[in-house]
Scaffold this active site. Sequence first.
Site: not given
Ligand code: C5P
Length: 302
Positions: A138, A11
Amino acid sequence: MHKVFASAPGKVNLALRVGPPRTDGFHPLDTIFEAVDVYESVSATYAPSEITVSVRGATQELPTDEQNLAVKAALVLRERFGGTAGAHLDLEKRIPVAGGMAGGSADAAATLVACNELWECEASQSDLLEIAGQLGSDVPFALLGGLAHGVGRGERLVPINADAHHFWVMITSPEGLSTPAVFAEFDQIMGYTRIPDTLVPDTLDLQRALAAGDSAAAISHMINDLEAPAFSLRPDLRDLMKSVEGRSAGHILSGSGPTIALLCDSLGAADSLANALRTENPEHGIIRANGPVAGARVTEAI
Ligand code: C5P
């Protein structure tokens, strides 16, 4: 079923607005996702109990335990549906690792649809979207694909029906960027601390431009709030972005970077820009991509 093949797209975020961190540490997002035709493929082969993974084509070494999002996806699906069977997952990666194009999320989404079929879980799309939301912000979009408006952590999606055909040139970096590090740098630059009720700027102008099929307006509303923190961590990216300004109709950092996405007016323009950049930037990878495309799907089952 013995073996199931599936794929899921990468994406780019046409807009990525970010608010101050919530009390759980995640940042509220208002984003427009577009799935592009750079695909991760997975084959899931039936195994009596173990869930294992092998990886081909990765730009960096990836974990092979539960830290691997594909393995985690299979484990969470199995637990949810109470099965005992295992699978060997063979991932073929084309999306750069830690590149801001949600490659790990695409691995997880492809694994969910593959194992759902392999183990005959009969999970509905909404079951899979819910599991995907637990796996990562995502992952739901990698399942859904197309164009979508994302809110919450990015996991709450509303599809956008727009007659858009986008021709992209992606400039990838040999070294990835850590998403948590980019969000932490965002907080540092903005002086943000965690707060209970956080507000985030909206993407209404871009949504209206997409709905109206006005591509010039859409390009003028492309914005990524993670550009400043990514450039702060990696000043070379700012220079790279400057060096390609004016070479395409629009340009934006993809997600938390470091991939830079250039939006071109036509297929021909994108192809010739990609060829020129391959010669000019031998140290960077250049990927030609088109979007939007459909989300994760099973391609073959034997
Ligand atoms: O959701 P995901 O595990 O992909 O997110 C990875 C990291 O990115 C999270 O641990 C956080 O530090 C950051 N993140 C965030 N806010 C979001 C998505 C991700 O702070 N909306």
